[in-house]
Design an enzyme around this catalytic site. Structure first.
Site, PDB file in Angstrom:
ATOM      1  N   GLU A 377      55.002  33.902  55.757  1.00  0.00           N
ATOM      2  CA  GLU A 377      55.479  32.761  56.558  1.00  0.00           C
ATOM      3  C   GLU A 377      54.392  31.704  56.741  1.00  0.00           C
ATOM      4  O   GLU A 377      54.297  31.065  57.793  1.00  0.00           O
ATOM      5  CB  GLU A 377      55.991  33.222  57.938  1.00  0.00           C
ATOM      6  CG  GLU A 377      57.026  34.314  57.901  1.00  0.00           C
ATOM      7  CD  GLU A 377      58.361  33.856  57.348  1.00  0.00           C
ATOM      8  OE1 GLU A 377      58.463  32.705  56.886  1.00  0.00           O
ATOM      9  OE2 GLU A 377      59.293  34.664  57.347  1.00  0.00           O
ATOM     10  N   GLU A 381      45.563  29.229  56.836  1.00  0.00           N
ATOM     11  CA  GLU A 381      45.165  27.835  56.624  1.00  0.00           C
ATOM     12  C   GLU A 381      46.328  26.876  56.904  1.00  0.00           C
ATOM     13  O   GLU A 381      46.144  25.804  57.490  1.00  0.00           O
ATOM     14  CB  GLU A 381      44.647  27.644  55.193  1.00  0.00           C
ATOM     15  CG  GLU A 381      43.298  28.307  54.922  1.00  0.00           C
ATOM     16  CD  GLU A 381      43.357  29.816  54.886  1.00  0.00           C
ATOM     17  OE1 GLU A 381      42.335  30.460  55.201  1.00  0.00           O
ATOM     18  OE2 GLU A 381      44.425  30.380  54.558  1.00  0.00           O
TER      19      GLU A 381
END
Length: 399
Positions: A377, A381
C-alpha cells in the site's frame, strides 16, 4: 489483560465481537499457522470459518447483508487476525477495499449485484493498480481501456502484485482511458472484472499466470494479471462513468493504509508476546535473560512501539469513520506502524538468539513477514511524500 493496544470508547457490541475474534485467532489460527506457512498452503478452512463469522461483510451495510460495522471495528479485528497469521488478514484486506469502493462509488446496480454476495464471501474481491515497471508510480500505468462502439470497451495490459489474484472472482482494475483530461489522473478509470477462481485463463482475455514465489507472506496468493483484448462494457465501470478511477482508487487506498497499519500492529504484538515469553524461559549466566538489563531495555522499547503504533492506527480509523479526510493520519499510521513492526520483530528475533533463526520457532516466520508491510500500500518513501505534502498545506510559508 495486557495494558497494551487497548482502545477507549468501544461499545459492548464491539468488545464482544473482538473477544470472539481473539478466541478464533487463539484457537483456530495460531495452532496451524506454522504448518500452513511452511507448506505455502492456502488456509481454506480458516477462510470458510471467517465466512461463517461474517468477517467478509464486516463493513458492508446491513441492507446488503453485512454487519454494518465501522472502519475502527474492522481495523481492530484485522489487528487480531494478523496477530495470528498476517497473510490471513491480507485475504480480507483487498476484498474489503473493493467492497468499500463499490459502496462509496458504485452505481445502485453495482451495489445490488456485488455487495450481498461479497458480504457472505461468495464473491471475493481483489484490486489492481501496480504494474511490473511502475511500483508506486500510479500515474504511469500502461494498461489501457479503449472504448469501441456504444458501451463496449477493450482492455490490454499487464498488472502486478495482486493479493488474492487467483482466489478472487472480482477484481477492481485501474486502467488508462484517453479522455482528453488535462492531467494523467483525469484519464484513468476503474473497471470491475468478473472472473473465475484459479489460474490460467479465468475469463475471456483475462489470464492469471500463477503464484509469485515470495520469501514471506505465504499462504495467500500473489499474482500477475494479464489482459489480452478483454471485452467489457460501461456497466462494469465503477460508478458508471470514466475518468474517476484514480480518485476512487485513492479513496480505497486510504482505508487500505489503515488496514496495513492494523496488520503491522497485530504482527508486532505477536512478536512482542513471543519475545517476552522466551525471555522469561531462557537462562544465561545463572538467571533468566529478562533479568539482564539489556533484554529488559529491549522489552521496554518494544512495548512503547506496540502501543504507539496501535494508537496512531486508531486515530486514523476514527477520522475516516467521521467522514473526514485522513490521508495524513493514514499515511503516518501506515508508515510508523510498519517501521515499528519491523523493529519489534527484529528485537524479538534477537532475544531468541540462535533459536530465532530456526524454522522451529515462530519468530523466524514473523521475521520474513514483516518486510512486506514496509512496501505494501505504498512504500515508506511514498508515505513520507504524502505526509510532507499534507504538512506543508498546514504550514505555508509566510510573507
Amino acid at each position: 489483560m495486557s495494558r497494551l493496544q487497548t482502545t477507549d470508547g468501544l461499545t459492548e457490541e464491539q468488545q464482544d465481537l473482538l473477544k470472539l475474534v481473539k478466541e478464533f485467532v487463539d484457537e483456530q489460527i495460531i495452532p496451524v499457522a506454522q504448518e500452513l506457512e511452511h507448506a505455502d498452503e492456502y488456509p481454506q478452512k480458516i477462510v470458510d470459518q471467517m465466512k461463517d463469522m461474517g468477517i467478509f461483510g464486516l463493513m458492508i451495510p446491513e441492507e446488503f447483508g453485512g454487519l454494518g460495522e465501522s472502519l475502527l471495528t474492522y481495523a481492530l479485528c484485522v489487528e487480531e487476525i494478523a496477530r495470528g497469521w498476517m497473510p490471513v488478514s491480507g485475504i480480507i484486506n483487498t476484498h474489503f477495499i473493493v467492497a468499500y469502493m463499490i459502496l462509496k462509488h458504485g452505481t445502485d446496480e453495482q451495489k445490488q449485484r456485488y455487495l450481498p454476495k461479497m458480504a457472505t464471501g461468495e464473491i471475493r474481491g481483489a484490486f489492481s493498480m501496480s504494474e511490473p515497471a511502475l511500483g508506486s508510480d500510479v500515474a504511469g500505468i500502461k494498461t489501457k481501456a479503449v472504448q469501441g462502439e456504444g458501451d463496449e470497451w477493450t482492455i490490454n495490459g499487464q498488472k502486478m502484485w495482486l493479493t488474492n489474484g487467483g482466489s478472487a472472482n472480482l477484481v477492481a482494475v485501474l486502467c488508462k482511458t484517453d479522455l482528453g483530461g488535462d492531467t494523467p489522473h483525469k484519464n484513468m478509470s476503474t473497471f470491475l472484472i468478473d472472473k473465475t477462481e484459479g489460474f490460467g485463463e479465468t475469463a475471456q482475455g483475462v489470464t492469471v499466470p500463477g503464484k509469485i514465489e515470495k520469501m514471506g507472506y505465504k499462504g495467500v496468493d500473489t499474482t500477475e494479471l494479464i489482459f489480452e483484448n478483454h471485452k467489457t462494457t460501461t456497466a462494469q465501470l465503477l460508478g458508471g462513468e470514466p475518468g474517476k478511477g484514480f480518485y476512487q482508487m485513492m479513496d480505497g487506498v486510504e482505508v487500505g493504509r489503515v488496514n496495513v497499519a492494523s496488520r503491522a500492529c497485530g504482527l508486532m504484538m505477536r512478536a512482542f508476546e513471543l519475545g517476552v515469553e522466551y525471555s522469561q524461559q531462557r537462562e544465561t549466566f545463572g538467571k533468566k535473560i529478562v533479568q539482564h538489563q539489556g533484554i529488559l531495555f529491549r522489552i521496554a522499547d518494544m512495548a512503547a512501539k506496540v502501543e504507539a503504533g496501535h494508537q496512531l492506527m486508531v486515530k486514523a480509523a476514527r477520522l475516516k469513520d467521521k467522514g473526514e479526510r485522513n490521508d495524513l493520519e493514514a499515511g503516518i499510521a501506515k508508515y510508523m506502524a510498519a517501521e515499528y513492526c519491523a523493529d519489534v520483530v527484529e528485537q524479538s528475533f534477537r532475544i531468541h538468539g540462535g533459536f530465532g533463526y530456526t524454522k522451529e520457532y515462530e519468530i523466524e516466520r514473523l521475521y520474513r513477514e514483516a518486510p512486506m508491510l514496509l512496501i505494501g500500500e505504498g512504500t515508506a518513501e511514498i508515505q513520507k511524500m504524502i505526509i510532507g505534502k499534507s504538512i506543508l498545506k498546514d504550514y505555508p510559508a509566510k510573507g
